[in-house]
Design a protein around this motif. Structure first.
Motif, mmCIF file in Angstrom:
data_model
loop_
_atom_site.group_PDB
_atom_site.id
_atom_site.type_symbol
_atom_site.label_atom_id
_atom_site.label_comp_id
_atom_site.label_asym_id
_atom_site.label_seq_id
_atom_site.Cartn_x
_atom_site.Cartn_y
_atom_site.Cartn_z
ATOM 1 N N ASP A 94 90.868 56.494 31.616
ATOM 2 C CA ASP A 94 90.934 56.166 33.044
ATOM 3 C C ASP A 94 92.278 56.568 33.650
ATOM 4 O OD1 ASP A 94 88.365 55.079 33.382
ATOM 5 O OD2 ASP A 94 89.038 53.078 32.771
ATOM 6 N N ARG A 95 93.361 56.247 32.936
ATOM 7 C CA ARG A 95 94.703 56.573 33.441
ATOM 8 C C ARG A 95 94.915 58.084 33.530
ATOM 9 N NH1 ARG A 95 96.658 53.052 29.476
ATOM 10 N NH2 ARG A 95 97.837 54.775 28.611
ATOM 11 N N LYS A 108 93.005 59.570 36.392
ATOM 12 C CA LYS A 108 93.750 59.289 37.627
ATOM 13 C C LYS A 108 94.915 60.262 37.774
ATOM 14 C CE LYS A 108 96.242 55.746 40.228
ATOM 15 N NZ LYS A 108 97.048 56.730 40.867
ATOM 16 N N GLU A 109 95.613 60.529 36.679
ATOM 17 C CA GLU A 109 96.707 61.497 36.703
ATOM 18 C C GLU A 109 96.208 62.871 37.161
ATOM 19 O OE1 GLU A 109 99.898 63.492 33.550
ATOM 20 O OE2 GLU A 109 98.852 61.662 32.971
ATOM 21 N N LYS A 157 93.508 63.438 38.967
ATOM 22 C CA LYS A 157 93.126 63.321 40.380
ATOM 23 C C LYS A 157 94.355 63.395 41.270
ATOM 24 C CE LYS A 157 89.011 60.415 39.937
ATOM 25 N NZ LYS A 157 88.499 59.045 40.176
ATOM 26 N N ASP A 158 95.409 62.679 40.893
ATOM 27 C CA ASP A 158 96.643 62.668 41.687
ATOM 28 C C ASP A 158 97.246 64.063 41.810
ATOM 29 O OD1 ASP A 158 96.356 59.936 41.986
ATOM 30 O OD2 ASP A 158 97.929 59.415 40.543
#
Length: 81
Positions: free
Chosen positions: A59-60, A63-64, A66-67
Motif C-alpha cells: 500500500d505504501r 502510494k509512493e 501514485k505521488d
C-alpha cells in the motif's frame, strides 16, 4: 499451474533516484500484470506474496508510485503511466 509472466518496465521509473528500490520492485510486478492498455488489477495480497513483503508495504509503495505520477487509479484498475 505455473504461468510465465513478463512486463515492460518504464525506464523513467527504474532510473528515478528519488524512488525507493521497493517501489521500483512493486512497479515491476504491476507491469507483469498489465494488459495492452497498461491497466492491471492484481490484489494487494498477490503483490505482497510475490514481493515477499507485507500488504501494508505494498500500500505504501503504491502510494509512493501514485505521488510520483507513475500509476493512477482508474476505477478498479491501476493504470501504469
Amino acid at each position: 499451474m505455473n504461468i510465465d509472466r513478463f512486463g515492460i518496465v518504464n525506464d523513467k521509473v527504474i532510473s528515478d533516484p528519488e524512488l525507493t528500490i521497493q517501489a521500483k520492485g512493486i512497479y515491476s510486478i504491476l507491469c507483469t500484470f498489465a494488459n495492452k492498455q497498461r491497466k492491471c488489477f492484481p490484489s494487494i495480497a498477490t503483490i505482497a506474496d510475490i514481493a515477499n513483503v507485507s500488504q501494508r508495504t505494498v500500500d505504501r509503495k503504491i502510494k509512493e508510485l501514485k505521488d510520483k505520477k507513475y500509476v493512477e487509479r482508474d476505477g478498479k484498475y491501476l493504470k501504469l503511466l
